[in-house]
Design an enzyme around this catalytic site. Sequence first.
Site: not given
Length: 251
Positions: A90, A117, A154, A169
Amino acid sequence: MIFDILTLFPEMFQGPLTTSIIGRAADKGLVGINLINIRNYSRNKHRTVDDTPYGGGGGMVMTAEPLYEAVDALRDRYSGRLGPVVLMCPQGLTFDQSMARELAGKEHVVLICGHYEGLDERVRALADLEVSIGDYVLTGGELPAMVIVDAVARLIPGVLGEPEGTEDDSFAGGLLEYPQYTKPREYRNQPVPEVLLSGHHAEIERWRREEALVRTLIRRPELLKGNLTEDDRRTLREIARQALEMKDIKA
Ligand code: ADE
């Protein structure tokens, strides 16, 4: 293109990466997805991969050793020619379409999924890049890794049916995608815009660009910066003029 994914939960990847477009791409050999269980590289008797944090505090921390060993094994397998090692985290750079495009140009990518954690800080030294999929905390790096594999795969030629399949897109040209319609021509009082039925190619193109511009202006105005042609600027000025006119009428 090959992804080597280091994870404690390889079973989580069954489904998302074996069905639909990505599953077919794997079947066709356009992408290879190797799932490597980090626990296989634990050297202790109980094959543990986590421990209590130095300095105290709650929770468990993933140990560095099995991850280093797993990456060493990959380095051996690929005779030292390893692609970028990407740590799901993160605290990393936020994943976006341009990062997806950059990774799609690689032959090989290693994805490391953290869990518990936290990770021993020394794991960061293994990574060429730390990537977050957004400002929220998940229980592990597996879902982020699946997001990255999907978004990158993709873009590989042949994975989507049409060669031009990704050109329009959202984000591809820096703007959000224009609205799309299919049959029927009218559904619950919502008709398909006339221009799309006109068969007039140039007008359809113009309409689509304008819709993409307006949609981006309303929803994600920060994306407009750096992605506008002179024609786009003219269009936006015209839209602003019309909006001001409407305001005058209402007032
Ligand atoms: N691990 C936990 N949360 C994450 C996030 N948002 N992005 C990448 N890896 C993560």
